[in-house]
Design an enzyme around this catalytic site. Structure first.
Site, mmCIF file in Angstrom:
data_model
loop_
_atom_site.group_PDB
_atom_site.id
_atom_site.type_symbol
_atom_site.label_atom_id
_atom_site.label_comp_id
_atom_site.label_asym_id
_atom_site.label_seq_id
_atom_site.Cartn_x
_atom_site.Cartn_y
_atom_site.Cartn_z
ATOM 1 N N LYS A 13 0.836 -1.208 0.000
ATOM 2 C CA LYS A 13 0.000 0.000 0.000
ATOM 3 C C LYS A 13 0.873 1.262 0.000
ATOM 4 O O LYS A 13 0.664 2.169 -0.792
ATOM 5 C CB LYS A 13 -0.944 0.015 1.223
ATOM 6 C CG LYS A 13 -1.875 -1.196 1.305
ATOM 7 C CD LYS A 13 -2.807 -1.133 2.499
ATOM 8 C CE LYS A 13 -2.120 -1.194 3.856
ATOM 9 N NZ LYS A 13 -1.447 -2.480 4.150
ATOM 10 N N ARG A 88 -9.839 0.316 8.634
ATOM 11 C CA ARG A 88 -9.380 -1.050 8.864
ATOM 12 C C ARG A 88 -10.427 -1.867 9.606
ATOM 13 O O ARG A 88 -10.190 -3.053 9.855
ATOM 14 C CB ARG A 88 -8.116 -1.008 9.726
ATOM 15 C CG ARG A 88 -6.813 -1.226 8.983
ATOM 16 C CD ARG A 88 -5.696 -1.168 10.022
ATOM 17 N NE ARG A 88 -4.464 -1.725 9.566
ATOM 18 C CZ ARG A 88 -3.462 -1.035 9.022
ATOM 19 N NH1 ARG A 88 -3.593 0.250 8.801
ATOM 20 N NH2 ARG A 88 -2.352 -1.637 8.691
ATOM 21 N N ARG A 127 11.252 -5.699 5.085
ATOM 22 C CA ARG A 127 10.985 -4.264 4.842
ATOM 23 C C ARG A 127 11.987 -3.385 5.603
ATOM 24 O O ARG A 127 12.255 -3.603 6.785
ATOM 25 C CB ARG A 127 9.561 -3.923 5.280
ATOM 26 C CG ARG A 127 9.297 -2.421 5.298
ATOM 27 C CD ARG A 127 7.845 -2.055 5.288
ATOM 28 N NE ARG A 127 7.052 -2.655 6.341
ATOM 29 C CZ ARG A 127 5.712 -2.635 6.372
ATOM 30 N NH1 ARG A 127 5.045 -2.052 5.394
ATOM 31 N NH2 ARG A 127 5.075 -3.194 7.362
ATOM 32 N N ARG A 155 11.092 -1.348 11.045
ATOM 33 C CA ARG A 155 10.031 -1.002 11.989
ATOM 34 C C ARG A 155 9.993 -2.002 13.129
ATOM 35 O O ARG A 155 10.187 -3.189 12.929
ATOM 36 C CB ARG A 155 8.675 -1.015 11.246
ATOM 37 C CG ARG A 155 8.389 0.287 10.542
ATOM 38 C CD ARG A 155 7.215 0.199 9.607
ATOM 39 N NE ARG A 155 6.051 -0.463 10.180
ATOM 40 C CZ ARG A 155 4.886 -0.567 9.560
ATOM 41 N NH1 ARG A 155 4.731 -0.055 8.353
ATOM 42 N NH2 ARG A 155 3.883 -1.184 10.122
ATOM 43 N N ARG A 166 -0.978 -9.182 13.072
ATOM 44 C CA ARG A 166 -1.586 -8.199 12.170
ATOM 45 C C ARG A 166 -2.334 -8.869 11.027
ATOM 46 O O ARG A 166 -3.398 -8.424 10.620
ATOM 47 C CB ARG A 166 -0.502 -7.260 11.629
ATOM 48 C CG ARG A 166 -0.127 -6.203 12.656
ATOM 49 C CD ARG A 166 1.311 -5.756 12.521
ATOM 50 N NE ARG A 166 1.608 -5.097 11.279
ATOM 51 C CZ ARG A 166 2.836 -4.976 10.787
ATOM 52 N NH1 ARG A 166 3.861 -5.494 11.434
ATOM 53 N NH2 ARG A 166 3.033 -4.340 9.662
HETATM 54 P P1 ADP Z 1 1.202 -1.939 7.469
HETATM 55 O O1 ADP Z 1 1.932 -0.983 6.546
HETATM 56 O O2 ADP Z 1 2.067 -3.085 7.863
HETATM 57 O O3 ADP Z 1 -0.149 -2.331 6.927
HETATM 58 P P2 ADP Z 1 0.607 0.424 9.031
HETATM 59 O O4 ADP Z 1 1.847 1.216 8.914
HETATM 60 O O5 ADP Z 1 -0.543 0.813 8.163
HETATM 61 O O6 ADP Z 1 0.956 -1.125 8.816
HETATM 62 O O7 ADP Z 1 0.083 0.406 10.545
HETATM 63 C C1 ADP Z 1 0.958 0.107 11.607
HETATM 64 C C2 ADP Z 1 0.163 -0.030 12.882
HETATM 65 O O8 ADP Z 1 -0.501 1.211 13.182
HETATM 66 C C3 ADP Z 1 -0.954 -1.076 12.873
HETATM 67 O O9 ADP Z 1 -0.485 -2.385 13.154
HETATM 68 C C4 ADP Z 1 -1.866 -0.531 13.979
HETATM 69 O O10 ADP Z 1 -1.335 -0.799 15.267
HETATM 70 C C5 ADP Z 1 -1.777 0.979 13.745
HETATM 71 N N1 ADP Z 1 -2.812 1.406 12.785
HETATM 72 C C6 ADP Z 1 -2.602 1.950 11.557
HETATM 73 N N2 ADP Z 1 -3.769 2.226 10.961
HETATM 74 C C7 ADP Z 1 -4.757 1.849 11.812
HETATM 75 C C8 ADP Z 1 -6.177 1.858 11.759
HETATM 76 N N3 ADP Z 1 -6.842 2.310 10.690
HETATM 77 N N4 ADP Z 1 -6.852 1.381 12.843
HETATM 78 C C9 ADP Z 1 -6.213 0.931 13.932
HETATM 79 N N5 ADP Z 1 -4.879 0.869 14.042
HETATM 80 C C10 ADP Z 1 -4.139 1.333 13.000
HETATM 81 P P1 ADP Z 2 2.106 -1.898 3.208
HETATM 82 O O1 ADP Z 2 2.120 -0.394 3.196
HETATM 83 O O2 ADP Z 2 0.900 -2.471 2.533
HETATM 84 O O3 ADP Z 2 2.323 -2.471 4.563
HETATM 85 P P2 ADP Z 2 4.723 -1.684 1.878
HETATM 86 O O4 ADP Z 2 4.479 -0.808 0.695
HETATM 87 O O5 ADP Z 2 5.411 -1.101 3.051
HETATM 88 O O6 ADP Z 2 3.332 -2.408 2.306
HETATM 89 O O7 ADP Z 2 5.513 -2.982 1.349
HETATM 90 C C1 ADP Z 2 5.923 -4.002 2.255
HETATM 91 C C2 ADP Z 2 7.291 -4.530 1.806
HETATM 92 O O8 ADP Z 2 7.154 -5.248 0.560
HETATM 93 C C3 ADP Z 2 8.332 -3.449 1.554
HETATM 94 O O9 ADP Z 2 9.588 -3.919 1.957
HETATM 95 C C4 ADP Z 2 8.284 -3.250 0.026
HETATM 96 O O10 ADP Z 2 9.556 -2.835 -0.493
HETATM 97 C C5 ADP Z 2 7.947 -4.636 -0.460
HETATM 98 N N1 ADP Z 2 7.114 -4.638 -1.664
HETATM 99 C C6 ADP Z 2 6.147 -3.740 -2.012
HETATM 100 N N2 ADP Z 2 5.584 -4.083 -3.195
HETATM 101 C C7 ADP Z 2 6.193 -5.240 -3.584
HETATM 102 C C8 ADP Z 2 6.047 -6.110 -4.738
HETATM 103 N N3 ADP Z 2 5.155 -5.847 -5.708
HETATM 104 N N4 ADP Z 2 6.832 -7.207 -4.785
HETATM 105 C C9 ADP Z 2 7.737 -7.471 -3.802
HETATM 106 N N5 ADP Z 2 7.916 -6.707 -2.700
HETATM 107 C C10 ADP Z 2 7.159 -5.591 -2.595
#
Ligand code: ADP
Ligand code: ADP
Length: 209
Positions: A13, A88, A127, A155, A166
């Site tokens: 994302k 979410r 990541r 992270r 998660r």
């Molecule tokens: P990821 O990129 O792995 O999907 P995020 O960076 O979006 O994770 O979120 C990291 C953490 O922040 C989540 O595991 C949660 O603890 C909190 N968080 C983010 N967005 C939300 C949301 N919409 N509702 C509740 N908690 C959230």
């Molecule tokens: P989210 O915001 O949904 O948690 P991220 O954009 O942070 O996801 O991506 C999670 C990890 O996967 C990062 O290390 C990123 O570089 C990697 N990644 C993202 N898109 C791809 C893809 N299409 N193929 C392989 N790895 C990816």
């Protein structure tokens, strides 16, 4: 345009949001980034959010909804926004619908990035983020260049254990958003497997950008 990105943790994302922003010309609102900034700044919000984030749990709806309502009310969001990681939960989606309805506007598209569970753990544990630019890398799939590699950070919640929590919460609480938005014709499922370039091309086509 008002767009939402939904997808499991590590679906791409944040990576795709950064690539689409120029075309969209809207602010990128990542609740995860907002919470991480609050944790870093040591604010009361950050202290509360950190308790949940480090365990891979969701921050309570009341806190998260308040944060997003305030953010989307800012003038720079008047023409649209890209919401990444919110909503979410169903109560978050309902609160967002109500807030937008009160303003006489609506979400144009909900892009769901589909990535199977067995690919998620590797994406999450590999990541890394550049603290200077915020650019997201992956040790194997998108390695940082030599001049950046020395400063990338992992992270705290990108451990295998927190990732599994998660992922379970995604299936339990976030996946029901697909039927929530499903009837409205705004929901677009996008295959998140493939190179980042391939996924970007699919998103641009799906969103008509
Ligand atoms: P990821 O990129 O792995 O999907 P995020 O960076 O979006 O994770 O979120 C990291 C953490 O922040 C989540 O595991 C949660 O603890 C909190 N968080 C983010 N967005 C939300 C949301 N919409 N509702 C509740 N908690 C959230
Ligand atoms: P989210 O915001 O949904 O948690 P991220 O954009 O942070 O996801 O991506 C999670 C990890 O996967 C990062 O290390 C990123 O570089 C990697 N990644 C993202 N898109 C791809 C893809 N299409 N193929 C392989 N790895 C990816």
């Amino acid at each position: 345009m008002r767009v939402i990105f939904v997808g499991p943790p590590g679906a791409g994302k944040g990576t795709q949001a950064a690539r689409l922003l120029e075309r969209l010309g809207t602010p990128h609102i990542s609740t995860g980034d907002m919470f991480r900034a609050a944790v870093k700044a040591g604010t009361p919000l950050g202290q509360e959010a950190e308790r949940y984030m480090k365990l891979g749990q969701l921050v309570p709806d009341a806190v998260t909804i308040g944060l997003v309502r305030e953010r989307i009310a800012q003038p720079d969001c008047a023409g649209g926004f890209l919401l990444d990681g919110f909503p979410r939960t169903t109560p978050q989606a309902e609160a967002l619908e109500a807030a937008l309805q009160a303003d006489g506007v609506a979400i144009d598209a909900v892009a769901v990035l589909d990535v199977p569970d067995d690919l998620i753990v590797e994406r999450i544990t590999g990541r890394r983020t550049d603290p200077e630019t915020g650019r997201i890398y992956h040790l194997r799939f998108d390695p940082p260049p030599a001049d950046v590699a020395g400063r990338v950070v992992q992270r705290k919640d990108d451990t295998e254990e927190a990732c599994r929590t998660r992922l379970a919460l995604y299936h339990e609480q976030t996946a029901p958003l697909v039927p929530f938005y499903g009837d409205s014709g705004r929901m677009k499922r996008v295959d998140g497997v493939g190179t980042p370039d391939e996924v970007t091309a699919r998103l641009l086509a799906t969103l008509g950008l």
